[in-house]
Design a protein around this motif. Structure first.
Motif: not given
Lengths: 247, 247
Positions: B177-202
């Protein structure tokens, strides 16, 4: 360093397990694994077909599922001739051999899946592999049997070992003679050719001599062979003289 | 361009002539010559073993002597596993393949001699050849049958053709796929991981994000697969929310 494991998935015929073992051992591979065989790998037809490589059949790890067969491996290739419409890298046997050597050098263990004779691997087996392995063959006629497929893949693995290189130039006890010996012969030959008049036209002589020398140069003659040629020239000349005396 | 002639010298078994024909056609070779066969090349066992390559048996040139078989050729290789103590260059199948292609490009015709199953070529056959062809194999176990020897040599010839190269990276209708599609997915995933606290340590977040992205990068995902992953993340989040609602 034992090389990649060869994994026969649901093979149908005992004879083919034997010929696959034979193909492996020709190329120094010994780690044979068999998933859910449809015949007995120790059947007398398998042993006979192995033609001395039956130690591989006796030592084969026989398991029920492809997953068990690959459990201890780090990198797995699956052989298939047809496109499975899965997104997966594709290697030729040569590319795979090179990748396996690199992986082995890092302490990783590799394996290659081969499917049943009639149907080939199932898509679930293909999905377990990292990379598809396809042998480039005549697109109008592709008909390798199981042992031939194993042979080509194992052969490529073996060829990537530097120790398998053959001597490049000559076979036999003696190498090419010194140039001194060769030049001595050239002088002998050309002297005789001058005597008999073969090289009598001065303008053409240099080219004719060069052409003659080139012919013998290309032959990479040994000292023994040059001795033989001296004898040939000497005998021819002597015969001519004898004939001349008989006139 | 038909490729080298394959010359079977005094083959003993009809079946082996068939399997040799099959090995040839797999690699696009069609010029089969047979010197003084000990069995009938058109025997039903030969035809059956050829497995669809019987046109080669029907078209084979059958002659009485090796000299007749090579008469129209410019360069001849002889296959042998043993040292014959003759002074002659030695090629691996790969070196021979490359030399044959070069000779063919100059309009020369090439051929390869294969000896009888049990005994191999006679020294007189070897002497007719320009070059010895030896397959580097396991020095402790060398046991190729006739068709396997033909296959390895023909395979190497076929591999030197640029047209045989496979697509290097992906199989299936769709590429990465294009990198744009990949980055859109990354953003989706990371937003959800921020929300659930998985990425909580800055302090650790940048490294964790990079590691995650690298894993998915290496997979060379297609657009369809990325859609699937969006669905996976969405479903996981929804399930978590549903579970949360159920508390």
């Amino acid at each position: 360093m034992t090389g990649p494991a060869i994994i026969l998935v649901r093979p149908q015929l005992a004879e083919n397990m034997g010929t696959a073992a034979r193909a492996m051992l020709n190329c120094g591979l010994t780690d044979l694994r068999i998933v859910a065989p449809r015949a007995n790998p120790l059947d007398e037809r398998a042993i006979a077909a192995a033609s001395g490589a039956d130690t591989l059949l006796l030592g084969a790890k026989v398991v029920e599922t492809t997953a068990e067969a690959v459990a201890d491996l780090n990198r797995v290739w699956c052989t298939t001739g047809r496109d499975r419409y899965m997104v997966k890298p594709v290697d030729t046997p040569r590319q795979a051999a090179s990748a396996m050597r690199a992986a082995e050098a890092q302490g990783q263990r590799c394996g290659i899946l081969f499917g049943p004779e009639r149907t080939g691997l199932e898509n679930d087996d293909v999905a377990i592999a990292d990379t598809v392995l396809t042998v480039p063959l005549n697109p109008d006629y592709c008909s390798l049997n199981l042992a031939q497929a194993v042979l080509l893949v194992a052969y490529e693995w073996f060829q990537t070992d530097a120790a398998t290189e053959l001597p490049a130039m000559t076979k036999g006890a003696e190498g090419p003679a010194s140039k001194e010996k060769l030049l001595t012969f050239f002088n002998h030959l050309e002297r005789e050719l001058d005597d008999c008049g073969f090289l009598r036209i001065p303008d053409k002589r240099p080219t004719m001599v060069r052409n003659l020398r080139n012919m013998f140069q290309r032959a990479n003659l040994t000292g023994q062979e040059i001795q033989t040629l001296h004898g040939v020239v000497h005998e021819l000349v002597t015969y001519r003289h004898r004939k001349g005396e008989g006139k």
